[in-house]
Design a protein around this motif. Sequence first.
Motif, PDB file in Angstrom:
ATOM      1  N   PHE A  52       0.825  -1.206   0.000  1.00 49.11           N
ATOM      2  CA  PHE A  52       0.000   0.000   0.000  1.00 49.11           C
ATOM      3  C   PHE A  52       0.863   1.261   0.000  1.00 49.11           C
ATOM      4  CE2 PHE A  52      -3.283  -2.753   2.348  1.00 49.11           C
ATOM      5  CZ  PHE A  52      -3.828  -3.171   1.153  1.00 49.11           C
ATOM      6  N   LEU A  53       1.927   1.240   0.803  1.00 49.47           N
ATOM      7  CA  LEU A  53       2.802   2.407   0.863  1.00 49.47           C
ATOM      8  C   LEU A  53       3.474   2.659  -0.475  1.00 49.47           C
ATOM      9  CD1 LEU A  53       4.471   1.954   4.368  1.00 49.47           C
ATOM     10  CD2 LEU A  53       2.875   3.752   3.682  1.00 49.47           C
ATOM     11  N   SER A  54       3.824   1.596  -1.201  1.00 52.81           N
ATOM     12  CA  SER A  54       4.446   1.765  -2.508  1.00 52.81           C
ATOM     13  C   SER A  54       3.499   2.455  -3.473  1.00 52.81           C
ATOM     14  CB  SER A  54       4.863   0.398  -3.077  1.00 52.81           C
ATOM     15  OG  SER A  54       5.835  -0.205  -2.264  1.00 52.81           O
ATOM     16  N   ILE A  55       2.214   2.134  -3.378  1.00 52.74           N
ATOM     17  CA  ILE A  55       1.227   2.788  -4.246  1.00 52.74           C
ATOM     18  C   ILE A  55       1.066   4.250  -3.864  1.00 52.74           C
ATOM     19  CG2 ILE A  55      -1.196   2.803  -4.938  1.00 52.74           C
ATOM     20  CD1 ILE A  55      -1.223  -0.209  -4.494  1.00 52.74           C
ATOM     21  N   LEU A  56       0.970   4.519  -2.571  1.00 59.01           N
ATOM     22  CA  LEU A  56       0.785   5.893  -2.115  1.00 59.01           C
ATOM     23  C   LEU A  56       1.987   6.758  -2.473  1.00 59.01           C
ATOM     24  CD1 LEU A  56      -0.849   5.208   1.367  1.00 59.01           C
ATOM     25  CD2 LEU A  56      -1.974   6.091  -0.684  1.00 59.01           C
ATOM     26  N   VAL A 147       5.811  -9.234  -7.676  1.00 60.73           N
ATOM     27  CA  VAL A 147       4.564  -9.774  -7.114  1.00 60.73           C
ATOM     28  C   VAL A 147       3.566  -8.639  -6.869  1.00 60.73           C
ATOM     29  CG1 VAL A 147       3.558 -10.922  -5.096  1.00 60.73           C
ATOM     30  CG2 VAL A 147       5.648 -11.825  -6.137  1.00 60.73           C
ATOM     31  N   TYR A 148       4.051  -7.507  -6.401  1.00 61.84           N
ATOM     32  CA  TYR A 148       3.175  -6.352  -6.222  1.00 61.84           C
ATOM     33  C   TYR A 148       2.550  -5.926  -7.553  1.00 61.84           C
ATOM     34  CZ  TYR A 148       5.120  -5.606  -1.517  1.00 61.84           C
ATOM     35  OH  TYR A 148       5.500  -5.741  -0.206  1.00 61.84           O
ATOM     36  N   LEU A 149       3.352  -5.935  -8.607  1.00 66.87           N
ATOM     37  CA  LEU A 149       2.828  -5.565  -9.925  1.00 66.87           C
ATOM     38  C   LEU A 149       1.730  -6.534 -10.361  1.00 66.87           C
ATOM     39  CD1 LEU A 149       6.055  -4.605 -11.923  1.00 66.87           C
ATOM     40  CD2 LEU A 149       4.367  -3.069 -10.915  1.00 66.87           C
ATOM     41  N   PRO A 376      13.329  -1.117  -6.604  1.00 61.60           N
ATOM     42  CA  PRO A 376      12.209  -1.918  -7.128  1.00 61.60           C
ATOM     43  C   PRO A 376      10.862  -1.227  -6.991  1.00 61.60           C
ATOM     44  CG  PRO A 376      12.932  -2.787  -5.009  1.00 61.60           C
ATOM     45  CD  PRO A 376      13.927  -1.730  -5.402  1.00 61.60           C
ATOM     46  N   SER A 377      10.719  -0.345  -5.978  1.00 63.84           N
ATOM     47  CA  SER A 377       9.433   0.344  -5.806  1.00 63.84           C
ATOM     48  C   SER A 377       9.137   1.278  -6.962  1.00 63.84           C
ATOM     49  CB  SER A 377       9.425   1.122  -4.487  1.00 63.84           C
ATOM     50  OG  SER A 377      10.447   2.103  -4.478  1.00 63.84           O
ATOM     51  N   SER A 378      10.166   1.660  -7.732  1.00 67.25           N
ATOM     52  CA  SER A 378       9.958   2.527  -8.887  1.00 67.25           C
ATOM     53  C   SER A 378       9.079   1.851  -9.934  1.00 67.25           C
ATOM     54  CB  SER A 378      11.295   2.910  -9.522  1.00 67.25           C
ATOM     55  OG  SER A 378      12.119   3.573  -8.596  1.00 67.25           O
ATOM     56  N   LEU A 379       9.071   0.517  -9.935  1.00 72.21           N
ATOM     57  CA  LEU A 379       8.266  -0.194 -10.918  1.00 72.21           C
ATOM     58  C   LEU A 379       6.781   0.054 -10.703  1.00 72.21           C
ATOM     59  CD1 LEU A 379      10.187  -3.600 -10.945  1.00 72.21           C
ATOM     60  CD2 LEU A 379      10.435  -1.676 -12.524  1.00 72.21           C
ATOM     61  N   ILE A 380       6.353   0.149  -9.451  1.00 75.49           N
ATOM     62  CA  ILE A 380       4.940   0.420  -9.162  1.00 75.49           C
ATOM     63  C   ILE A 380       4.582   1.837  -9.596  1.00 75.49           C
ATOM     64  CG2 ILE A 380       3.296   0.786  -7.284  1.00 75.49           C
ATOM     65  CD1 ILE A 380       4.404  -1.628  -5.908  1.00 75.49           C
ATOM     66  N   ALA A 381       5.452   2.794  -9.266  1.00 75.80           N
ATOM     67  CA  ALA A 381       5.192   4.175  -9.673  1.00 75.80           C
ATOM     68  C   ALA A 381       5.110   4.282 -11.181  1.00 75.80           C
ATOM     69  CB  ALA A 381       6.290   5.089  -9.122  1.00 75.80           C
ATOM     70  N   ASN A 382       5.997   3.580 -11.887  1.00 83.16           N
ATOM     71  CA  ASN A 382       5.979   3.631 -13.345  1.00 83.16           C
ATOM     72  C   ASN A 382       4.709   3.019 -13.908  1.00 83.16           C
ATOM     73  OD1 ASN A 382       6.951   1.605 -15.886  1.00 83.16           O
ATOM     74  ND2 ASN A 382       7.262   3.804 -16.139  1.00 83.16           N
ATOM     75  N   LEU A 383       4.242   1.913 -13.309  1.00 89.04           N
ATOM     76  CA  LEU A 383       3.027   1.280 -13.802  1.00 89.04           C
ATOM     77  C   LEU A 383       1.831   2.208 -13.678  1.00 89.04           C
ATOM     78  CD1 LEU A 383       1.363  -1.137 -14.784  1.00 89.04           C
ATOM     79  CD2 LEU A 383       1.169  -1.863 -12.404  1.00 89.04           C
ATOM     80  N   ILE A 384       1.700   2.872 -12.535  1.00 85.98           N
ATOM     81  CA  ILE A 384       0.511   3.685 -12.271  1.00 85.98           C
ATOM     82  C   ILE A 384       0.572   5.030 -12.991  1.00 85.98           C
ATOM     83  CG2 ILE A 384      -0.836   4.812 -10.456  1.00 85.98           C
ATOM     84  CD1 ILE A 384       0.116   2.609  -8.558  1.00 85.98           C
ATOM     85  N   PRO A 407      22.392   8.088  -8.447  1.00 89.24           N
ATOM     86  CA  PRO A 407      22.872   7.148  -9.472  1.00 89.24           C
ATOM     87  C   PRO A 407      21.908   5.996  -9.728  1.00 89.24           C
ATOM     88  CG  PRO A 407      24.658   7.746  -7.987  1.00 89.24           C
ATOM     89  CD  PRO A 407      23.406   8.309  -7.391  1.00 89.24           C
ATOM     90  N   ASN A 408      20.989   5.750  -8.793  1.00 93.41           N
ATOM     91  CA  ASN A 408      20.030   4.656  -8.957  1.00 93.41           C
ATOM     92  C   ASN A 408      18.674   5.114  -9.481  1.00 93.41           C
ATOM     93  OD1 ASN A 408      21.847   2.694  -7.843  1.00 93.41           O
ATOM     94  ND2 ASN A 408      21.399   3.535  -5.820  1.00 93.41           N
ATOM     95  N   THR A 409      18.559   6.386  -9.854  1.00 95.33           N
ATOM     96  CA  THR A 409      17.301   6.876 -10.413  1.00 95.33           C
ATOM     97  C   THR A 409      17.002   6.150 -11.730  1.00 95.33           C
ATOM     98  OG1 THR A 409      17.649   9.064  -9.436  1.00 95.33           O
ATOM     99  CG2 THR A 409      16.067   8.908 -11.246  1.00 95.33           C
ATOM    100  N   PRO A 410      15.783   5.614 -11.898  1.00100.34           N
ATOM    101  CA  PRO A 410      15.475   4.863 -13.127  1.00100.34           C
ATOM    102  C   PRO A 410      15.447   5.764 -14.357  1.00100.34           C
ATOM    103  CG  PRO A 410      13.878   4.418 -11.381  1.00100.34           C
ATOM    104  CD  PRO A 410      14.672   5.607 -10.941  1.00100.34           C
ATOM    105  N   THR A 411      15.668   5.165 -15.505  1.00100.60           N
ATOM    106  CA  THR A 411      15.524   5.829 -16.792  1.00100.60           C
ATOM    107  C   THR A 411      14.260   5.308 -17.461  1.00100.60           C
ATOM    108  OG1 THR A 411      17.897   6.151 -17.133  1.00100.60           O
ATOM    109  CG2 THR A 411      16.508   6.166 -19.075  1.00100.60           C
TER     110      THR A 411
END
Length: 615
Positions: A52-56, A147-149, A376-384, A407-411
């Motif tokens: 839930f926190l990853s979505i928020l 799994v969250y995705l 890995p939490s960036s994947l949820i933000a990108n999906l939404i 340096p770990n910011t996604p592209t």
Amino acid sequence: MIPNAAGPRTFATASLRAKRSQTFKAFYATIRGLRQLSSEPEDPLISENDFFLSILRANPSLRDTRSYLASFGLRPQNGSVLAPTNASVPAPSTSQLPKQTIPPLEHLKPSPILASILNPVTRRTALVKVQGPFTDVQLDSITRGLVYLEKLGLVSVIVVENDELPLGEQDERAAIIEETMRVVTSLEKHGSRARPVVGAVVRLGPKPEEAEGALGDYAPPPESHTVSSDLIPIRSALRAGEIPVVSPFALDSFCRSIRINANDVIAGLTRGMVEAAAEDQSKRAGERSDASDDVDLTPLRLMIINREGGVPSYARAGYPHLLINLVSEYSHIHETFHQPWLHSNPTALDNLSLARTCLAYMPPTSSAIMVSHRSPSSLIANLITNKPVVSSSLPHALLQGNRKLTPNTPTLLRHGLPIQVIRDVSDIDRTKLNALLEQSFNKKLDQGSFYERLEKTLDYVILAGDYAGAAIVTKEDCPGLDTPISYLDKFAVLPSHQGDGTVDFLWVALHDESYGLGLPFSANPNGGKGGKGEGQELVWRSRADNPVNKWYFERSSGHLRMGSWVLFWCDAERRLEIEKGRRGSSGLSYIEEWEDGRLGKWADVVFKIPGSWRK
């Protein structure tokens, strides 16, 4: 990238052999349907709270949520699929409520936005490259995110890779299967169901019937292809509610299963899955079917999870690109890729090429993301949201100081649109420009007076694609100033392209042609001056009630409210840098000599510019 303490190959081989019995147990357990592989299952409360926190943290806007629902649907109580309404839904927040009105936690109802995101109907697929090797802790973090995705409706088709196991290595097949089983075991540990696919799912070489140069000059065709039967294991796993985890094997011309580069597997799968989905849709045409009965094979996302993160950018001192327009920036990124990055980010350019090939086949709304295992939490933000973590069109100084930029910011990568600069009114396609402006502003253009003014004052027009977006800049004479004002007369993007990165692509090009001109990082390939020249302040006006003003506030150097209007401006960045260097440690004053009285002069000119719309 985390270095291994011992020799990398020795470490990887030893680790794989140590896990052999464990992973093959997982293999047989998966086939038999035994899903409880871990003796210490994860605490479900901790897992759900983290979810839930990853979505928020993604902080989706109403537009983001509508876009998400357009892909995944909404399941109300009666089970039918509904489209999102146009009602304005507030973002989930309790900070605006008086403390005494906040009910106990167990009685809180989820916000409509959060509830709709957590209740998808249509399941879509993502192609995921897990580019290891990873430690157990790292892999645990990655698979939890996948799994969250899946809970959000995006089912991963995972292709496993091991960078420290060169092609042709002895026992490579067994080692790759070991890696595949580690991913399966980790997914099932987090409550998902996974299926190893250790047979070849692609075939070497282009399709026999494929014409040479199928993608034109944009990208070379994939080095592999599929036929319908090749996708049976993946389709079977998806229909059974399982995540397929694919080993990078292919059939050669002698029908032997050999290991190939995972990028070639993913490129072939992308095209094959898109074509299979189109065939499925044509077969179902006219038939009634429940959207939840099957998974749409068309890949909605390409996700590359590795140890090195995104593509380094010369404009951000080696920090990753935030958003890449592949159509217009691909060659430029190669030209500006510094030699040291070949060691720190050795697979960045190969993954960039993979994204370009895959996105050429995927739907226009699709995107690719290159992300470190640390995010890995960036994947949820990108999906939404389908957006980068930080907007690439924000001021450069703000981006450099933004704590989110690491340096770990996604592209984020998109197929994108070509950018061109027009400097003559006669080169404008007036029919297309009229349609763009009227759809964007929802007003009727007074074409006669508008083009008559442009004939006298036009400096340039920056176009995105085939008039999908435009920035029109004019030169306005200003008494008391040595040079004319660079005035942003119109900034417009078609509604169909709002939210797909076009706005950022267009503003970055505008920056490079106006107030950012003359700086090294402004030499982007936008068809204009190529970064050569002197930057000049950019000025524009906007009505005080314009909802876009929030976006302008973040990108402007300053603003001045004047009745029902707001005057915005962006200072020439090179001039400010020169002034800083001249003053040294003393810093800039509140108002420089060349700034004294300029706002009044700008306002006198800008607010006398006639409107462009019919009354």
